[in-house]
Structures are given as C-alpha cells and as structure tokens.
Design a protein around this motif. Structure first.
Motif, PDB file in Angstrom:
ATOM      1  N   ARG A  68      60.822  44.463  24.871  1.00  0.00           N
ATOM      2  CA  ARG A  68      61.714  45.081  25.816  1.00  0.00           C
ATOM      3  C   ARG A  68      63.046  44.593  25.493  1.00  0.00           C
ATOM      4  NH1 ARG A  68      59.558  41.897  31.324  1.00  0.00           N
ATOM      5  NH2 ARG A  68      60.710  39.635  30.673  1.00  0.00           N
ATOM      6  N   LYS A  69      64.102  45.339  25.956  1.00  0.00           N
ATOM      7  CA  LYS A  69      65.375  44.948  25.526  1.00  0.00           C
ATOM      8  C   LYS A  69      66.126  45.407  26.910  1.00  0.00           C
ATOM      9  CE  LYS A  69      69.389  45.421  22.685  1.00  0.00           C
ATOM     10  NZ  LYS A  69      70.151  45.232  23.813  1.00  0.00           N
ATOM     11  N   ALA A  70      66.523  44.328  27.619  1.00  0.00           N
ATOM     12  CA  ALA A  70      67.664  44.478  28.924  1.00  0.00           C
ATOM     13  C   ALA A  70      68.899  44.725  28.533  1.00  0.00           C
ATOM     14  CB  ALA A  70      67.227  43.457  29.874  1.00  0.00           C
ATOM     15  N   PRO A  71      69.838  45.240  29.334  1.00  0.00           N
ATOM     16  CA  PRO A  71      71.279  45.353  28.979  1.00  0.00           C
ATOM     17  C   PRO A  71      71.900  43.898  28.733  1.00  0.00           C
ATOM     18  CG  PRO A  71      70.662  46.790  30.793  1.00  0.00           C
ATOM     19  CD  PRO A  71      69.564  45.811  30.828  1.00  0.00           C
ATOM     20  N   GLY A  72      72.542  43.899  27.693  1.00  0.00           N
ATOM     21  CA  GLY A  72      73.277  42.703  27.404  1.00  0.00           C
ATOM     22  C   GLY A  72      72.565  41.500  26.790  1.00  0.00           C
ATOM     23  N   LYS A  73      71.187  41.776  26.578  1.00  0.00           N
ATOM     24  CA  LYS A  73      70.341  40.863  25.979  1.00  0.00           C
ATOM     25  C   LYS A  73      69.708  41.227  24.488  1.00  0.00           C
ATOM     26  CE  LYS A  73      69.050  38.782  30.348  1.00  0.00           C
ATOM     27  NZ  LYS A  73      67.780  38.345  31.460  1.00  0.00           N
ATOM     28  N   GLU A  74      68.897  40.284  24.114  1.00  0.00           N
ATOM     29  CA  GLU A  74      68.303  40.639  22.804  1.00  0.00           C
ATOM     30  C   GLU A  74      67.016  41.070  23.133  1.00  0.00           C
ATOM     31  OE1 GLU A  74      71.380  39.302  20.598  1.00  0.00           O
ATOM     32  OE2 GLU A  74      69.433  39.768  19.486  1.00  0.00           O
ATOM     33  N   ARG A  75      66.663  41.609  22.008  1.00  0.00           N
ATOM     34  CA  ARG A  75      65.139  42.407  22.175  1.00  0.00           C
ATOM     35  C   ARG A  75      64.078  41.221  22.449  1.00  0.00           C
ATOM     36  NH1 ARG A  75      63.248  45.782  17.243  1.00  0.00           N
ATOM     37  NH2 ARG A  75      63.281  43.734  16.012  1.00  0.00           N
ATOM     38  N   GLU A  76      63.361  41.387  23.183  1.00  0.00           N
ATOM     39  CA  GLU A  76      62.189  40.393  23.585  1.00  0.00           C
ATOM     40  C   GLU A  76      60.894  40.765  23.272  1.00  0.00           C
ATOM     41  OE1 GLU A  76      61.561  37.676  27.641  1.00  0.00           O
ATOM     42  OE2 GLU A  76      62.431  39.588  27.748  1.00  0.00           O
ATOM     43  N   PHE A  77      60.054  39.661  23.102  1.00  0.00           N
ATOM     44  CA  PHE A  77      58.578  40.041  22.704  1.00  0.00           C
ATOM     45  C   PHE A  77      58.042  39.992  23.951  1.00  0.00           C
ATOM     46  CE2 PHE A  77      54.505  39.642  21.038  1.00  0.00           C
ATOM     47  CZ  PHE A  77      53.644  38.513  21.983  1.00  0.00           C
ATOM     48  N   VAL A  78      56.931  40.900  24.292  1.00  0.00           N
ATOM     49  CA  VAL A  78      56.301  41.231  25.595  1.00  0.00           C
ATOM     50  C   VAL A  78      54.779  40.600  25.604  1.00  0.00           C
ATOM     51  CG1 VAL A  78      55.854  42.469  27.873  1.00  0.00           C
ATOM     52  CG2 VAL A  78      57.969  42.857  26.619  1.00  0.00           C
ATOM     53  N   ALA A  79      54.009  41.413  24.797  1.00  0.00           N
ATOM     54  CA  ALA A  79      52.877  41.437  24.640  1.00  0.00           C
ATOM     55  C   ALA A  79      52.366  42.226  23.305  1.00  0.00           C
ATOM     56  CB  ALA A  79      51.997  41.785  25.887  1.00  0.00           C
ATOM     57  N   VAL A  80      51.072  41.590  22.796  1.00  0.00           N
ATOM     58  CA  VAL A  80      50.673  42.375  21.510  1.00  0.00           C
ATOM     59  C   VAL A  80      49.047  42.175  21.595  1.00  0.00           C
ATOM     60  CG1 VAL A  80      52.558  42.447  20.144  1.00  0.00           C
ATOM     61  CG2 VAL A  80      50.910  40.866  19.894  1.00  0.00           C
ATOM     62  N   ILE A  81      48.295  43.017  21.103  1.00  0.00           N
ATOM     63  CA  ILE A  81      47.035  42.829  20.707  1.00  0.00           C
ATOM     64  C   ILE A  81      46.818  43.006  19.265  1.00  0.00           C
ATOM     65  CG2 ILE A  81      46.574  45.301  21.134  1.00  0.00           C
ATOM     66  CD1 ILE A  81      43.850  44.329  22.399  1.00  0.00           C
ATOM     67  N   ARG A  82      46.085  42.087  18.772  1.00  0.00           N
ATOM     68  CA  ARG A  82      46.034  42.159  17.402  1.00  0.00           C
ATOM     69  C   ARG A  82      44.212  42.353  16.959  1.00  0.00           C
ATOM     70  NH1 ARG A  82      46.959  36.697  14.697  1.00  0.00           N
ATOM     71  NH2 ARG A  82      45.893  35.806  16.303  1.00  0.00           N
ATOM     72  N   TRP A  83      43.802  43.012  16.066  1.00  0.00           N
ATOM     73  CA  TRP A  83      42.426  43.457  15.816  1.00  0.00           C
ATOM     74  C   TRP A  83      42.066  43.587  14.281  1.00  0.00           C
ATOM     75  CZ3 TRP A  83      45.702  46.973  17.497  1.00  0.00           C
ATOM     76  CH2 TRP A  83      45.864  48.337  16.854  1.00  0.00           C
ATOM     77  N   SER A  84      40.988  43.245  13.919  1.00  0.00           N
ATOM     78  CA  SER A  84      40.516  43.541  12.721  1.00  0.00           C
ATOM     79  C   SER A  84      38.829  43.533  12.841  1.00  0.00           C
ATOM     80  CB  SER A  84      40.960  42.415  11.702  1.00  0.00           C
ATOM     81  OG  SER A  84      40.730  41.308  11.830  1.00  0.00           O
ATOM     82  N   GLY A  85      38.120  44.459  12.423  1.00  0.00           N
ATOM     83  CA  GLY A  85      36.813  44.445  12.689  1.00  0.00           C
ATOM     84  C   GLY A  85      36.318  44.374  13.896  1.00  0.00           C
ATOM     85  N   GLY A  86      35.616  43.553  14.441  1.00  0.00           N
ATOM     86  CA  GLY A  86      35.019  43.088  16.002  1.00  0.00           C
ATOM     87  C   GLY A  86      36.225  42.260  16.622  1.00  0.00           C
ATOM     88  N   ASN A  87      36.997  41.523  15.757  1.00  0.00           N
ATOM     89  CA  ASN A  87      37.958  40.727  16.439  1.00  0.00           C
ATOM     90  C   ASN A  87      39.097  41.166  17.063  1.00  0.00           C
ATOM     91  OD1 ASN A  87      36.260  38.467  15.417  1.00  0.00           O
ATOM     92  ND2 ASN A  87      37.208  38.460  13.316  1.00  0.00           N
ATOM     93  N   LYS A  88      39.475  40.598  18.324  1.00  0.00           N
ATOM     94  CA  LYS A  88      40.504  41.115  18.989  1.00  0.00           C
ATOM     95  C   LYS A  88      41.294  39.985  19.754  1.00  0.00           C
ATOM     96  CE  LYS A  88      39.539  43.795  22.474  1.00  0.00           C
ATOM     97  NZ  LYS A  88      38.940  44.937  23.322  1.00  0.00           N
ATOM     98  N   ASN A  89      42.447  39.852  19.708  1.00  0.00           N
ATOM     99  CA  ASN A  89      43.253  38.684  20.481  1.00  0.00           C
ATOM    100  C   ASN A  89      44.470  39.575  21.042  1.00  0.00           C
ATOM    101  OD1 ASN A  89      42.285  37.625  17.368  1.00  0.00           O
ATOM    102  ND2 ASN A  89      41.804  36.023  19.128  1.00  0.00           N
ATOM    103  N   THR A  90      44.749  38.759  22.430  1.00  0.00           N
ATOM    104  CA  THR A  90      45.914  39.346  23.006  1.00  0.00           C
ATOM    105  C   THR A  90      46.817  38.078  23.293  1.00  0.00           C
ATOM    106  OG1 THR A  90      44.818  38.746  25.158  1.00  0.00           O
ATOM    107  CG2 THR A  90      44.567  40.913  24.075  1.00  0.00           C
ATOM    108  N   HIS A  91      47.999  38.527  23.293  1.00  0.00           N
ATOM    109  CA  HIS A  91      49.140  37.196  23.404  1.00  0.00           C
ATOM    110  C   HIS A  91      50.426  37.800  24.212  1.00  0.00           C
ATOM    111  CE1 HIS A  91      47.182  35.679  19.879  1.00  0.00           C
ATOM    112  NE2 HIS A  91      47.146  36.809  19.246  1.00  0.00           N
ATOM    113  N   TYR A  92      50.854  36.992  25.065  1.00  0.00           N
ATOM    114  CA  TYR A  92      51.991  37.421  25.915  1.00  0.00           C
ATOM    115  C   TYR A  92      52.927  36.350  25.753  1.00  0.00           C
ATOM    116  CZ  TYR A  92      47.787  39.898  28.022  1.00  0.00           C
ATOM    117  OH  TYR A  92      46.807  40.768  28.203  1.00  0.00           O
TER     118      TYR A  92
END
Length: 129
Positions: free
Chosen positions: A38-62
């Motif tokens: 996300r990017k708010a006015p006057g601020k740098e772009r910021e990480f919010v959340a992602v999900i990573r997956w490969s095969g049956g593995n899945k991980n979330t990060h916030y």
C-alpha cells in the motif's frame, strides 16, 4: 505475461471492514508469492501481507501494523488472493496494490516490492469518520 485485476476497496468508518480481491489472468501460478502493498500520500510504499506457495505448502506473512486485523487467503483454482481487512483504522488509508511473482520468494525477499514482477492498478481504501 500475467495481469492482476483488483476489486474491492472503498470508504469505511474506523472499526469497519473491507475486502480486497486480486485475480491473476494470463498465467497459471503453480508456485508463487502474491499479496498486497500500500501507498499512502506522502509515504513510501509499504508491505501489507503476502501468501507464498509451492506444491502443498502455503505460508502467510503480515506487517506488524496489520497483524491480527487483516487476513490474506488464496483460492487455488482461480489464482485469486483475497485480503479481509477488519478493525480498520484511519492510518490504513492508502492505495492498495496487488503484487505477484511466479516463484516462492525466500522470506527475506517478500518485504521488497522490487522482487515482484506483476502489479495491479491499485484500489483506494479510505478509513474516515
């Protein structure tokens, strides 16, 4: 070449909820990393959340700022990633961008937007009374 199409967003009062969705078209992500910045006015772009997956593995990060309030999920069949945002605060106001890459990034690289190959057009989220 993949395209990311976002939907959702809008305006809500503090404490309210919104949901964002991002659909990847043009490619089948057998493995990958997909999520939101996300990017708010006057601020740098910021990480919010992602999900990573490969095969049956899945991980979330916030990010610490949204942990416990936001939930990211993935619909495997549709290559869709959803972001449920609860207990929204005025500081969550920003343009939210979907991002994706066709590889399961190592943890140290998920925070940096330059490691993602595909981006959506952005959707506005406004939290205000």
């Amino acid at each position: 070449q993949a395209q990311l199409v976002e939907s959702g967003g809008g305006s809500v009062q503090p404490g309210g909820s919104l949901s964002l969705s991002c659909v990847a078209t043009g490619r089948t992500f057998n493995s990958g990393t997909m999520g939101w910045f996300r990017k708010a006015p006057g601020k740098e772009r910021e990480f919010v959340a992602v999900i990573r997956w490969s095969g049956g593995n899945k991980n979330t990060h916030y990010s610490d700022s949204v942990k416990g309030r936001f939930t990211i999920s993935r619909d495997n069949a549709k290559t869709t990633v959803n972001l449920q945002m609860n207990s929204l605060k005025p500081e969550d106001t920003a343009i939210y961008y979907c991002a994706a890459v066709e590889t399961r990034l190592i943890l140290s690289r998920i925070w940096d937007g330059s490691n993602y190959d595909y981006w959506g057009q952005g959707t506005q989220v406004t939290v205000s009374s």
